[in-house]
Design a protein around this motif. Structure first.
Motif, PDB file in Angstrom:
ATOM      1  N   GLU A 216       6.181  -0.757   5.406  1.00  0.00           N
ATOM      2  CA  GLU A 216       4.790  -1.024   5.330  1.00  0.00           C
ATOM      3  C   GLU A 216       3.854   0.243   5.079  1.00  0.00           C
ATOM      4  N   ASP A 217       4.425   1.117   4.651  1.00  0.00           N
ATOM      5  CA  ASP A 217       4.043   2.412   4.137  1.00  0.00           C
ATOM      6  C   ASP A 217       3.657   2.277   2.735  1.00  0.00           C
ATOM      7  N   PRO A 218       2.169   2.251   2.139  1.00  0.00           N
ATOM      8  CA  PRO A 218       1.782   2.199   0.920  1.00  0.00           C
ATOM      9  C   PRO A 218       2.762   3.162  -0.064  1.00  0.00           C
ATOM     10  N   PHE A 226       8.145  -5.164  -2.825  1.00  0.00           N
ATOM     11  CA  PHE A 226       8.113  -6.360  -2.063  1.00  0.00           C
ATOM     12  C   PHE A 226       6.589  -7.152  -1.933  1.00  0.00           C
ATOM     13  N   VAL A 227       5.640  -6.153  -1.909  1.00  0.00           N
ATOM     14  CA  VAL A 227       4.260  -7.035  -1.994  1.00  0.00           C
ATOM     15  C   VAL A 227       4.157  -7.414  -3.493  1.00  0.00           C
ATOM     16  N   GLU A 228       4.462  -6.610  -4.551  1.00  0.00           N
ATOM     17  CA  GLU A 228       4.050  -7.134  -5.786  1.00  0.00           C
ATOM     18  C   GLU A 228       5.057  -8.429  -6.380  1.00  0.00           C
ATOM     19  N   ASN A 229       6.223  -8.349  -5.878  1.00  0.00           N
ATOM     20  CA  ASN A 229       7.343  -9.272  -6.430  1.00  0.00           C
ATOM     21  C   ASN A 229       8.479  -9.423  -5.213  1.00  0.00           C
TER      22      ASN A 229
END
Length: 235
Positions: A216-218, A226-229
């Motif tokens: 969860e580190d940007p 993971f966030v994008e796809n």
């Protein structure tokens, strides 16, 4: 999982994580728990209490134990009750099989109700032949010990539940036996053998989905992916 969802129905765009959760619930609850696991006490009690005239893993179990504690009831295992409880049918004396389906094109219900009726007809003929009246059922010590062991030993943690059927009449014996046969035959056929056509291709029904948790580190590229796809990240 949505309890009103018909067995096996999933959006074709479901993510791998959703599919993995789906197959986990199906295998451990719909398949193993509701057929293999809960059928064992019937078999043990049959061997122990009825005369025989012939001579012839780790977290999975914990998950099933929780589901069993929260969900399993003998009286809900009969096919008509199962359909009604899951919102797939309503009682209707004017409809075929006494049920009005909420989804007409539902092969599980359409086909299974034919099998259920055939089983119940056969069991009824058998029971009424060997137990011509209810007093014979109630006074049969082997039968009573058999049903008592199923309830109080095999399912001892639920032995005081009010929903257990009583074994005092012909109809009570018919309902009990029909339910047991249905669970071990028709229900198991559906939740087991019906899997191959779709789940035979492993990516359609992965039995495990595992990767390390993102930080969860940007600045973490794995987290960004993971966030994008999330599907691509998991694959």
């Amino acid at each position: 999982m949505d309890r009103l969802r018909p067995y096996g129905l999933r959006d074709e765009n479901s993510s791998p994580v959703t599919l993995a959760h789906d197959v986990g619930y199906h295998q451990l609850v719909s398949h193993w728990l509701r057929t293999h696991c809960v059928t064992e006490p019937y078999i043990i009690a049959t061997n122990r209490q009825l005369s025989n005239p012939f001579s012839p893993g780790k977290y999975s179990l914990e998950l099933c134990a929780v589901a069993y504690d929260l969900e399993w009831r003998f009286d809900h295992q009969a096919l008509p009750a199962d359909l009604i409880i899951r919102g797939m049918a309503e009682e209707d004396p004017n409809a075929p099989h006494g049920l009005r389906l909420t989804i007409n094109d539902y092969p599980f219900a359409n086909d299974s109700l034919l099998i259920w009726d055939a089983l119940k007809q056969w069991v009824s003929a058998y029971v009424t032949h060997y137990y011509p009246n209810s007093s014979v059922v109630e006074s049969n010590k082997e039968l009573q010990k058999w049903w008592e062991e199923i309830r109080t030993v095999g399912h001892g943690d639920k032995k005081d539940e009010p929903w257990w059927p009583t074994l005092r009449t012909q109809q009570g014996l018919i309902d009990i036996i029909t339910t047991i046969i249905w669970v071990a035959s028709g229900h198991h056929v559906v939740v087991n053998f019906g899997q191959y056509a779709y789940a035979g291709y492993f990516p359609s029904k992965p039995t495990i989905a595992r990767t390390k948790m993102p930080s969860e580190d940007p600045s973490d590229q794995e987290w960004k992916l993971f966030v994008e796809n999330p599907e691509a990240s998991l694959l």
